[in-house]
Design a protein around this motif. Structure first.
Motif, mmCIF file in Angstrom:
data_model
loop_
_atom_site.group_PDB
_atom_site.id
_atom_site.type_symbol
_atom_site.label_atom_id
_atom_site.label_comp_id
_atom_site.label_asym_id
_atom_site.label_seq_id
_atom_site.Cartn_x
_atom_site.Cartn_y
_atom_site.Cartn_z
ATOM 1 N N TYR A 1 -31.215 -19.852 -20.342
ATOM 2 C CA TYR A 1 -31.920 -19.812 -21.628
ATOM 3 C C TYR A 1 -32.162 -21.195 -22.223
ATOM 4 C CZ TYR A 1 -31.413 -14.745 -21.850
ATOM 5 O OH TYR A 1 -31.513 -13.410 -21.593
ATOM 6 N N ILE B 1 -36.252 -12.303 -20.513
ATOM 7 C CA ILE B 1 -36.459 -13.439 -19.610
ATOM 8 C C ILE B 1 -37.890 -13.502 -19.091
ATOM 9 C CG2 ILE B 1 -34.055 -13.694 -18.886
ATOM 10 C CD1 ILE B 1 -34.810 -12.010 -16.399
ATOM 11 N N VAL C 1 -34.396 -15.153 -13.902
ATOM 12 C CA VAL C 1 -32.972 -15.256 -14.251
ATOM 13 C C VAL C 1 -32.362 -16.558 -13.763
ATOM 14 C CG1 VAL C 1 -32.359 -12.814 -14.330
ATOM 15 C CG2 VAL C 1 -32.234 -14.029 -12.158
ATOM 16 N N THR D 1 -33.952 -12.717 -25.992
ATOM 17 C CA THR D 1 -33.263 -12.853 -24.710
ATOM 18 C C THR D 1 -34.081 -12.329 -23.540
ATOM 19 O OG1 THR D 1 -32.140 -10.786 -25.181
ATOM 20 C CG2 THR D 1 -30.929 -12.814 -25.648
ATOM 21 N N VAL E 1 -31.186 -8.149 -18.415
ATOM 22 C CA VAL E 1 -30.518 -8.612 -19.618
ATOM 23 C C VAL E 1 -30.352 -7.498 -20.661
ATOM 24 C CG1 VAL E 1 -31.100 -11.032 -19.305
ATOM 25 C CG2 VAL E 1 -32.695 -9.561 -20.511
ATOM 26 N N GLY E 2 -30.430 -6.243 -20.225
ATOM 27 C CA GLY E 2 -30.087 -5.119 -21.096
ATOM 28 C C GLY E 2 -31.071 -4.791 -22.204
ATOM 29 N N ARG F 1 -24.823 -5.151 -24.681
ATOM 30 C CA ARG F 1 -25.796 -4.711 -23.673
ATOM 31 C C ARG F 1 -26.223 -5.805 -22.715
ATOM 32 N NH1 ARG F 1 -28.753 -0.216 -23.576
ATOM 33 N NH2 ARG F 1 -28.506 1.327 -25.226
ATOM 34 N N GLY F 2 -26.034 -7.049 -23.134
ATOM 35 C CA GLY F 2 -26.494 -8.169 -22.324
ATOM 36 C C GLY F 2 -26.483 -9.410 -23.190
ATOM 37 N N PRO F 3 -27.212 -10.443 -22.769
ATOM 38 C CA PRO F 3 -27.196 -11.685 -23.546
ATOM 39 C C PRO F 3 -27.667 -11.478 -24.985
ATOM 40 C CG PRO F 3 -28.225 -12.012 -21.416
ATOM 41 C CD PRO F 3 -28.014 -10.549 -21.557
ATOM 42 N N VAL F 4 -27.089 -12.216 -25.913
ATOM 43 C CA VAL F 4 -27.562 -12.199 -27.299
ATOM 44 C C VAL F 4 -27.687 -13.631 -27.807
ATOM 45 C CG1 VAL F 4 -26.739 -9.949 -28.072
ATOM 46 C CG2 VAL F 4 -25.196 -11.902 -28.149
ATOM 47 N N VAL F 5 -28.584 -13.802 -28.755
ATOM 48 C CA VAL F 5 -28.751 -15.094 -29.399
ATOM 49 C C VAL F 5 -28.325 -14.905 -30.852
ATOM 50 C CG1 VAL F 5 -30.424 -16.836 -30.082
ATOM 51 C CG2 VAL F 5 -30.622 -15.737 -27.854
ATOM 52 N N ILE G 1 -36.139 -20.825 -27.585
ATOM 53 C CA ILE G 1 -34.720 -20.996 -27.922
ATOM 54 C C ILE G 1 -34.493 -22.428 -28.412
ATOM 55 C CG2 ILE G 1 -32.356 -20.963 -27.005
ATOM 56 C CD1 ILE G 1 -33.048 -18.260 -26.242
ATOM 57 N N SER H 1 -24.616 -12.403 -16.752
ATOM 58 C CA SER H 1 -25.729 -13.365 -16.783
ATOM 59 C C SER H 1 -25.263 -14.813 -16.767
ATOM 60 C CB SER H 1 -26.567 -13.145 -18.045
ATOM 61 O OG SER H 1 -27.173 -11.887 -17.997
#
Lengths: 432, 331
Positions: free
Chosen positions: A215, B228, A331, B226, B317-318, A188-192, A221, A210
């Motif tokens: 981040y 932002i 962003v 995530t 970021v979804g 879906r988008g960025p993941v950690v 983080i 992205s």
């Protein structure tokens, strides 16, 4: 019968304490007459004249703004005027892109001994402004021709071949304890990702938009420990700039570079890097050889072909949709200030309301704070829920930095940043 | 028997309202891939098909992003206040989505609970909402998961159902709706029907149960790290209603303005001392879900979400309610 009262322009002059202010003083003591239209505001140095002040003067009703300080080589603080000169060179480009009439802003070097030059500059600038008439076009709406919209990414995800290798590499990094966390892309988008078994959540496809380097600045983080970050070659440029600005150290992160097949965003149309250059490990195969140059987008050409009034009308229309969600700032990998100027309220220099004035002030500040620093990842435009083509402002400043100072953000780790450095030979044809 | 209206008659009607001095807002194409609710200049601006839903919501017209509360002037030691009590012009919101209209009763509660917000209520009284039932849903729609459906007339004064061939069935739900359409429609035998909703994507009760019992939980760090911290979700949400009050203008005085605020901003809970009780994004994401699924329902008996999916669609970021709620359900 009485004649209509003649228009008397209001001129705000920001002058340096050590040269121009004394020059104006000398004009007074020498009984040199000059128009009373000018309101002098004394500052310690031209290097201290914030670009917001120039806009502010126009906003509160000035018809013209005069900015003046010491001649090159004469600065009381050694180099304030050289720094100011660089800033003005770039700032004028931004104002031009926004459609602000550059004839309304005059720059000059006037020394303490040049009472006569002060008289002359003020007289001529007042006359010129009088001829131009009252400045009513600031933030004005109106008709303008179509500007092509940026291309959009095609829907649907298409996985790239390096995806499985990426998962393996990340699994290894986490299980061997080389890093504590992987910042990557998920469905879906960025993941950690912090557990080796979760490395399977990582994807590498044409939806990986992205710029994940954003981040690295986040304290929540950082708190997780050493990170691996996945970068496209275009995103990698922000690491180059962040390192120059002492915001990032290579040893603090493991950088996984993806040789890029393109994510189909507008930014790919102007790609200048397909293969990562400074990373710890490179995965995948680039779509082709490194492009040699990046043509400026046709939408910028369309914008710059308009007269200033129409450019202003275009931006008024764009900015009127701004809701001040600050997605553009959040962003951005280069927007790392702990407290953004727009969140400061003592003093409050930017109108916090999403009004015409407040939106212009915000977007001018955002764009100019990125002058010569923006690496062109295009995330600001992509993130904007109101579809404002913010990257256009950054691109115009990027081109200006290239043209005037041969600087391209993110390319050469050794090159001195544009803002914060200077040379004795910066062009200054527009300064009297 | 039903009442129907053709698309061209609907556009002509919108043009008539505009000509009559009403402000008419509805979906309009702003850019090739951007549709927003905007004030329409003509009936032709109105976009009725070919898109899922606008990226913003109709709250813009009742609770605008910047509303002047009053003006002021400072002269020496005296302050002159200038009231902003001019009546709002009548406005019609046309072709609103059911998930937008359903947010109005939610906002009504908030703006009339302990304080009667005259600005909101003035606009609300002057507004008629004409909804267009959905004829499609996408992967981000989840109205059925929060108790709504694509044909819901909640919050609407009238609702239109597409019949095909450019015809719409009109069902008026209130006096305001009748005032707009009586005498403007034709009799017909045909009746419209909205599509069946998107499959239920999560269980709202389970989400509520989770958020009320997992305040401190690794889940938030795992799934919301995530974020932002922008306000896109809140600002494109039809039901989010937090606001800030700022002074816009010079020190000599200008206006006090009510602006949108978002619980995702770090400054939202920042104390003057420097302490911030929600120190990072996971806590702020938790707050958004908590408010929507537990805090508001406890107070007003309904969920603070209409399932429009805008927060997920617009999130850079979804994230958004759908992503987080499905993770809660499956996680």
């Amino acid at each position: 019968m009485s004649a209509a009262p003649q228009f008397e322009p209001k001129i705000v002059a920001y002058v340096c304490n050590w040269c121009t202010y004394l020059g104006a003083d000398l004009a007074g003591t020498a009984r040199l007459e000059y128009p009373p239209n000018v309101r002098i505001i004394r500052l310690p140095c031209t290097g201290r004249i914030d670009f917001n002040l120039i806009i502010k003067a126009l906003e509160v009703g000035a018809d013209g703004v005069l900015v003046s300080g010491c001649h090159p080589g004469d600065c009381h603080y050694t180099a304030g005027n050289y720094h100011a000169r660089r800033r003005w060179i770039l700032f004028r480009e931004l104002l031009d892109t926004l459609g602000i009439d550059l004839r309304r802003i005059e720059f000059a070097w006037i020394s303490a001994a040049e009472g006569r030059k002060w008289q002359q500059v003020v007289t001529e600038f007042t006359e010129q402004t009088r001829k131009l008439g009252p400045y009513k076009e600031l933030y004005a709406t109106g008709a303008f021709p179509d500007v092509p919209a940026p291309e959009t990414a095609s829907p649907g995800a298409k996985s790239f071949a390096a995806e499985s290798e990426l998962r393996e590499v990340c699994h290894k990094l986490l299980s061997e304890g080389t890093v504590k966390v992987v910042i990557g892309y998920g469905a879906r988008g960025p993941v950690v990702v912090t557990r080796p078994e979760d490395a399977d959540r990582l994807v590498w496809n044409n939806r990986c938009f992205s710029n994940l380097t954003a981040y690295l600045k986040r304290k929540e983080i950082k708190a997780l420990g050493k990170a691996a970050v996945i970068v496209k070659p275009c995103d990698e440029k922000s690491l180059v700039e962040l390192e120059k600005e002492a915001q990032f150290e290579r040893k603090d992160a493991h950088v996984i570079g993806m040789a890029c097949e393109g994510v189909g965003q507008p930014k790919c149309a102007h790609c200048t890097a397909r293969t990562p250059r400074f990373v710890d490990v490179t995965l995948g195969v680039a779509a082709g050889p490194e492009p040699q140059s990046s043509p400026s987008p046709n939408r910028l050409a369309a914008l710059m072909a308009m007269p200033p009034v129409e450019r202003m009308a275009f931006w008024s229309d764009e900015f009127n949709r701004c809701v001040k969600c600050y997605a553009c700032r959040q962003v951005c990998p280069m927007c790392y200030c702990e407290r953004c100027i727009v969140d400061k309220n003592r003093p409050m220099s930017i109108d916090p309301a999403p009004s015409t004035k407040g939106n212009f002030a915000w977007h001018i500040a955002r764009a100019f704070h990125l002058a010569g620093r923006c690496v062109g990842c295009g995330e600001c435009s992509r993130a904007c829920p109101a579809g404002i083509d913010l990257a256009l402002l950054n691109i115009s400043l990027h081109i200006a930095a290239q043209k005037n100072f041969g600087y391209e953000a993110g390319m050469d780790p050794k090159a001195e940043p544009v803002i914060g450095s200077y040379t004795l030979h910066d062009t200054e044809a527009f300064i009297r | 028997m039903s009442e129907i209206i053709s698309q061209s008659a609907l556009r002509a009607l919108a043009a008539e309202w505009i000509a009559g001095g009403k402000s008419v807002a509805g979906p309009a194409r702003v850019k090739p891939d951007l549709v927003l609710y905007r004030v329409l200049r003509s009936g032709d601006d109105l976009l009725l098909e070919g898109f899922q839903r606008p990226s913003n919501s109709i709250k813009d017209f009742l609770f605008p992003k910047a509303e002047k509360l009053y003006g002021y002037k400072i002269r020496g030691n005296s302050i002159e206040l200038i009231e902003n009590d001019s009546p709002e012009p009548a406005q019609v919101i046309i072709a609103a989505r059911p998930c937008d209209a359903a947010a109005l009763p939610i906002l009504d509660h908030v703006f009339n609970w302990d304080f009667h917000d005259e600005f909101y209520n003035r606009r609300r009284a002057a507004t008629t909402v004409v909804t267009l039932a959905c004829s499609a849903h996408d992967e981000n729609c989840f109205c059925t998961s929060v108790g709504l459906d694509p044909g819901s007339d909640r919050g609407s004064d009238a609702i239109l159902f597409a019949l095909g061939n450019g015809q719409y069935e009109v069902r008026c739900a209130t006096e305001k709706g009748h005032a707009l359409f009586d005498g403007k429609t034709e009799k017909s035998e045909r009746t419209g029907k909205a599509i069946t909703g998107p499959e239920k994507r999560f269980d709202a009760q389970a989400v509520r149960a989770f958020v009320t019992t997992h305040f401190e939980d690794p889940f938030w760090n795992e799934h919301a790290l995530t974020c932002i911290g922008c306000g896109t979700c809140a600002f494109s949400c039809p039901a989010c209603h937090c606001f800030d009050i700022v002074d816009a203008g010079s020190a000599a005085g200008n206006a006090r303005v009510k602006t949108w605020d978002s619980c995702q901003f770090s400054t939202f809970t920042a104390h003057a001392s420097g302490h911030n009780p929600r120190p990072a994004q996971p806590a702020r994401q938790r707050q958004r879900i908590l408010h929507k699924f537990a805090i508001y329902p406890e107070k007003f008996g309904e969920i603070l979400c209409t399932g429009c999916g805008n927060c997920t669609r617009n999130c850079p970021v979804g994230l958004g309610v759908l992503s987080v709620a499905t993770e809660i359900n499956h996680g």
